[in-house]
Design a protein around this motif. Sequence first.
Motif, PDB file in Angstrom:
ATOM      1  N   HIS A 101      27.731  13.117  28.525  1.00 12.91           N
ATOM      2  CA  HIS A 101      27.619  14.268  29.424  1.00 12.91           C
ATOM      3  C   HIS A 101      28.137  15.475  28.664  1.00 12.91           C
ATOM      4  O   HIS A 101      28.511  15.356  27.492  1.00 12.91           O
ATOM      5  N   ASP A 105      35.042  17.687  25.978  1.00 13.43           N
ATOM      6  CA  ASP A 105      35.618  16.630  25.135  1.00 13.43           C
ATOM      7  C   ASP A 105      34.567  15.583  24.751  1.00 13.43           C
ATOM      8  O   ASP A 105      34.901  14.557  24.149  1.00 13.43           O
ATOM      9  N   HIS A 106      33.309  15.860  25.057  1.00  6.55           N
ATOM     10  CA  HIS A 106      32.227  14.923  24.743  1.00  6.55           C
ATOM     11  C   HIS A 106      31.066  15.581  23.999  1.00  6.55           C
ATOM     12  O   HIS A 106      30.188  14.871  23.495  1.00  6.55           O
ATOM     13  N   ASP A 193      32.513   8.863  30.687  1.00  7.27           N
ATOM     14  CA  ASP A 193      33.465   9.129  31.769  1.00  7.27           C
ATOM     15  C   ASP A 193      32.980   8.570  33.110  1.00  7.27           C
ATOM     16  O   ASP A 193      33.341   9.079  34.172  1.00  7.27           O
ATOM     17  N   HIS A 234      38.582   7.199  27.477  1.00  7.88           N
ATOM     18  CA  HIS A 234      39.907   7.806  27.641  1.00  7.88           C
ATOM     19  C   HIS A 234      41.032   6.838  28.022  1.00  7.88           C
ATOM     20  O   HIS A 234      42.129   7.303  28.358  1.00  7.88           O
TER      21      HIS A 234
END
Length: 251
Positions: A101, A105-106, A193, A234
């Motif tokens: 996505h 942080d991706h 996530d 995470h």
Amino acid sequence: MKLWALRCGDLHTDVAGLLAGQPRGVMGDVPVMCFAVDTGDGVLVFDTGMHESCCGPDAAAHFGSMWTTFELRCPRRALVDERLRQAGCSVDEVRWVVNSHLHFDHAGRNAAFPAATQYVRARELVWARERAKVPSGVLAGDLAELNAPDWDYDVEFDLAPGLRLISTPGHTPGHQALHVTFGDGLGYVCVGDAAYTLQAVLDHRPTGRTTSVDQATESLRKLTALDAQILTAHDIDQWRGVVDVAMIHAT
Ligand SMILES: [Zn+2]
């Protein structure tokens, strides 16, 4: 085929804000995990971690409100392309870049792989462009550096032998997971996530902010129904022992 987990920095934050079931006020390093698969006929990178500006003096300008929400800990050696080199691959070998996505942080480092085709779902991009207009986890500066063709699918998409993308909406509308199946039959799924912790995935319990709780729950059911080991993005405990690069499996 080889599969690596790449630890691409950490989000130092109050983990209670990120992970359900934690006591409030506990600061922790939440890992930012990316993954790489060497198929023998090209390398796939799943998620690209944070933008390189996190290593320099202009970080606050790039990250906006995320800069104060999190303390980003990402030295240059932890950028996804550096981690890939540490795993023994070169950026020139990367054929596919897949973003689960478009949170910061991706999807911050797609530009490090100019020769690769970027697999960002069209519905994710439409949503992200709206989201980036206000302070959020989607950064306009990251989107500006994407170079993704117009592409999407509804249920799943076979990228190459042993590499299947699976639609897992709920955290965001165009969220996707990567199912890797090895020749020896072992399977792994990088869940992005879909949920932050391994236990939350197994419990079908969405974490954090979702765009649809119902979709997120259904996506977690889908992931646990696969005959595959779950690899989170995470989970502090899952990745406690990985400080840089870890080989997950090879055949
Ligand atoms: Zn994330």
